[in-house]
Design a protein around this motif. Sequence first.
Motif, mmCIF file in Angstrom:
data_model
loop_
_atom_site.group_PDB
_atom_site.id
_atom_site.type_symbol
_atom_site.label_atom_id
_atom_site.label_comp_id
_atom_site.label_asym_id
_atom_site.label_seq_id
_atom_site.Cartn_x
_atom_site.Cartn_y
_atom_site.Cartn_z
ATOM 1 N N LEU A 89 -32.497 109.267 56.852
ATOM 2 C CA LEU A 89 -33.908 108.955 56.598
ATOM 3 C C LEU A 89 -34.132 107.445 56.485
ATOM 4 O O LEU A 89 -35.190 106.939 56.888
ATOM 5 N N GLU A 90 -33.136 106.752 55.969
ATOM 6 C CA GLU A 90 -33.264 105.291 55.873
ATOM 7 C C GLU A 90 -33.453 104.680 57.255
ATOM 8 O O GLU A 90 -34.212 103.733 57.442
ATOM 9 N N ASN A 91 -32.790 105.289 58.241
ATOM 10 C CA ASN A 91 -32.924 104.784 59.610
ATOM 11 C C ASN A 91 -34.287 105.079 60.221
ATOM 12 O O ASN A 91 -34.626 104.552 61.269
ATOM 13 N N MET A 92 -35.035 106.001 59.591
ATOM 14 C CA MET A 92 -36.359 106.336 60.137
ATOM 15 C C MET A 92 -37.466 105.663 59.339
ATOM 16 O O MET A 92 -38.644 105.974 59.515
ATOM 17 N N GLN A 93 -37.069 104.790 58.448
ATOM 18 C CA GLN A 93 -38.014 104.091 57.566
ATOM 19 C C GLN A 93 -39.274 103.661 58.306
ATOM 20 O O GLN A 93 -39.187 103.092 59.391
ATOM 21 N N GLY A 94 -40.428 103.983 57.728
ATOM 22 C CA GLY A 94 -41.687 103.511 58.317
ATOM 23 C C GLY A 94 -42.230 104.381 59.431
ATOM 24 O O GLY A 94 -43.356 104.195 59.871
ATOM 25 N N ARG A 95 -41.430 105.310 59.931
ATOM 26 C CA ARG A 95 -41.916 106.108 61.066
ATOM 27 C C ARG A 95 -42.440 107.487 60.645
ATOM 28 O O ARG A 95 -43.059 108.188 61.430
ATOM 29 N N LEU A 96 -42.161 107.901 59.418
ATOM 30 C CA LEU A 96 -42.629 109.214 58.934
ATOM 31 C C LEU A 96 -43.921 109.059 58.130
ATOM 32 O O LEU A 96 -44.304 107.941 57.775
ATOM 33 N N ALA A 138 -46.676 109.185 54.990
ATOM 34 C CA ALA A 138 -46.542 108.544 53.674
ATOM 35 C C ALA A 138 -45.837 109.470 52.668
ATOM 36 O O ALA A 138 -44.969 109.019 51.906
ATOM 37 N N ASP A 139 -46.202 110.759 52.705
ATOM 38 C CA ASP A 139 -45.565 111.724 51.787
ATOM 39 C C ASP A 139 -44.059 111.766 52.009
ATOM 40 O O ASP A 139 -43.275 111.796 51.064
ATOM 41 N N CYS A 140 -43.671 111.772 53.276
ATOM 42 C CA CYS A 140 -42.237 111.843 53.593
ATOM 43 C C CYS A 140 -41.506 110.572 53.159
ATOM 44 O O CYS A 140 -40.367 110.632 52.721
ATOM 45 N N GLN A 141 -42.166 109.427 53.293
ATOM 46 C CA GLN A 141 -41.534 108.163 52.855
ATOM 47 C C GLN A 141 -41.185 108.278 51.367
ATOM 48 O O GLN A 141 -40.125 107.865 50.927
ATOM 49 N N ARG A 142 -42.156 108.868 50.631
ATOM 50 C CA ARG A 142 -41.951 109.014 49.196
ATOM 51 C C ARG A 142 -40.850 110.043 48.935
ATOM 52 O O ARG A 142 -39.928 109.804 48.158
ATOM 53 N N ARG A 143 -40.923 111.174 49.641
ATOM 54 C CA ARG A 143 -39.918 112.230 49.441
ATOM 55 C C ARG A 143 -38.523 111.738 49.797
ATOM 56 O O ARG A 143 -37.540 112.142 49.181
ATOM 57 N N THR A 202 -37.379 110.315 46.612
ATOM 58 C CA THR A 202 -37.306 111.178 45.421
ATOM 59 C C THR A 202 -36.542 112.479 45.679
ATOM 60 O O THR A 202 -35.677 112.861 44.892
ATOM 61 N N ASN A 203 -36.865 113.190 46.753
ATOM 62 C CA ASN A 203 -36.278 114.503 47.009
ATOM 63 C C ASN A 203 -36.186 114.728 48.515
ATOM 64 O O ASN A 203 -37.027 115.405 49.115
ATOM 65 N N PRO A 204 -35.146 114.123 49.144
ATOM 66 C CA PRO A 204 -35.062 114.095 50.614
ATOM 67 C C PRO A 204 -35.145 115.480 51.270
ATOM 68 O O PRO A 204 -35.661 115.605 52.380
ATOM 69 N N LEU A 205 -34.655 116.526 50.580
ATOM 70 C CA LEU A 205 -34.692 117.862 51.189
ATOM 71 C C LEU A 205 -36.122 118.281 51.533
ATOM 72 O O LEU A 205 -36.355 118.977 52.511
ATOM 73 N N ARG A 206 -37.083 117.829 50.713
ATOM 74 C CA ARG A 206 -38.485 118.198 50.927
ATOM 75 C C ARG A 206 -39.036 117.673 52.254
ATOM 76 O O ARG A 206 -40.011 118.213 52.775
ATOM 77 N N VAL A 207 -38.414 116.616 52.773
ATOM 78 C CA VAL A 207 -38.873 116.078 54.057
ATOM 79 C C VAL A 207 -38.772 117.158 55.133
ATOM 80 O O VAL A 207 -39.627 117.279 56.010
ATOM 81 N N LEU A 208 -37.734 117.987 55.031
ATOM 82 C CA LEU A 208 -37.514 119.030 56.044
ATOM 83 C C LEU A 208 -38.671 120.018 56.089
ATOM 84 O O LEU A 208 -38.889 120.715 57.069
ATOM 85 N N ASP A 209 -39.409 120.093 54.989
ATOM 86 C CA ASP A 209 -40.495 121.049 54.816
ATOM 87 C C ASP A 209 -41.839 120.473 55.266
ATOM 88 O O ASP A 209 -42.861 121.153 55.203
ATOM 89 N N VAL A 251 -46.569 117.927 58.794
ATOM 90 C CA VAL A 251 -47.317 116.981 59.646
ATOM 91 C C VAL A 251 -46.753 117.001 61.072
ATOM 92 O O VAL A 251 -45.555 116.781 61.284
ATOM 93 N N GLU A 252 -47.658 117.290 62.014
ATOM 94 C CA GLU A 252 -47.255 117.494 63.411
ATOM 95 C C GLU A 252 -46.475 116.295 63.964
ATOM 96 O O GLU A 252 -45.407 116.450 64.571
ATOM 97 N N ALA A 253 -47.004 115.087 63.700
ATOM 98 C CA ALA A 253 -46.410 113.875 64.275
ATOM 99 C C ALA A 253 -44.976 113.630 63.786
ATOM 100 O O ALA A 253 -44.193 112.950 64.458
#
Length: 434
Positions: free
Chosen positions: A187-194, A196-201, A204-211, A214-216
């Motif tokens: 996820l660090e390598n994708m910084q800035g491309r996800l 806002a919620d995912c940046q925060r997740r 805090t809780n990287p697993l939540r990014v998988l959930d 957001v289409e993009a």
Amino acid sequence: MPEATKIRAVKGTRDLLPPATGLWQRVEDEARRVFAAYHFGEIRTPVLEPADLFARSVGADTDIVTKEMYTFEDRDGERLALRPEATASVVRAYIEHGLFNQGRVNKLYYIGPMFRRERPQKGRYRQFYQIGAEVLGSEAPSIDAELLEMLVLLLDRLGLRGCRLLLNSVGDSHCRPEYVKVLRRALENMQGRLCADCQRRAATNPLRVLDCKVEADQPLIAKLPSILDHLCPECRAHFERLQAELGQRGVKYELAPRLVRGLDYYTRTAFEITSDVLGAQNAVLGGGRYDGLSELLGGPAAPGIGFAIGLDRLILAVEAVGQLKPQEGLAVYIAWLGEAALPPAIELATELRRADWSVELDYEPAKLKKSLGTASKLGARFTVIIGEGELASGRYQVKNMATGEQQEVPAARVGGYLQERIGSTFFARAEIGR
Ligand code: HAM
């Protein structure tokens, strides 16, 4: 007197009224029957629980606990919550009553209301209903497979074909932390491309990014490492045995390596079933293993697995498919004409009701035309007419409301006559007692 303002149901809650509730009962009956076949017993736990129960089990940082739970301080200062789910309650009760001393697995099911302060929309309510089941006391993959087989049977009974079972393993306390590290790095390598919620997740809780929905974000999320490539040997073996047994049982599933559930207690098996007849809220049910939950709540080691079906959504799906019919309404309407016909009308109603027939009659004198109108509005299968002439002859008129056909039947034979015509197909008694 000034006009009083009307009081309405609280936002996100709703009244369920007959005849719609007939379908709810039908679905609940079907579930109870399937649960009984798999030897589950019913548990009823309170709707009110100590708020801390959910913070410790569902997770203090989850959306459910931080944003959606109804909590309040009781008059004596205790923090209480309206339960947002029931797994935590079942495990609390399991510990409180020492059910683990029974020396076998405990198989429990529940049906009841849950509360989450979400944004209401179709299929999402603040008071909603779940049908759930939990098996406590074993980590055998055979239990996971049996539970999924049972769910497939239930959905099949309800006429819901075309559902998808999405299956994943979320690992355990040995392998998941390692996976989370790998995920964090990716996820660090994708910084800035996800989003806002995912940046925060991601922090805090990287697993939540998988959930993330957001289409993009989806193309990037698809590139993230899969937890299935990072399971420890024990978790991998468990998951493989589960899949082999699902194969034996003929249960079809799709692997969903990005399926992470919104509650913290899950270990290993995690699953959801979605229905394509539902709109945005297409998850009919979700569940999984929670092998450490009992210890987390101060109990003994007691691995567990369960699921909860969103009953409101299940009903929407059942309605959309239209195969299951609500419990049938009225069997017989009794129309009496003239005061003298009231006592025999009451007598007949009582006789038929004692035989478990659904019967309605006029409570006030009415003209035959009006009574027949009422009978047909109520969907009565037959109307029995008792007027002066019928009293004199001792033969009542029995009208088949579907065909309009009318027959004269001796008063003492009316019960038998109706039994012959609708007895075997009439739902009220025959099906429930099956
Ligand atoms: P859950 O995924 O939070 O899991 O909820 C299960 C199901 O309840 C969802 O799939 C959905 O159908 C329904 N549901 C959730 N929130 C709402 C809502 N606001 N309105 C309508 N339906 C809703 C659990 O609750 C876990 N306790 C399941 C479980 C049991 N895991 C292990 N054992």
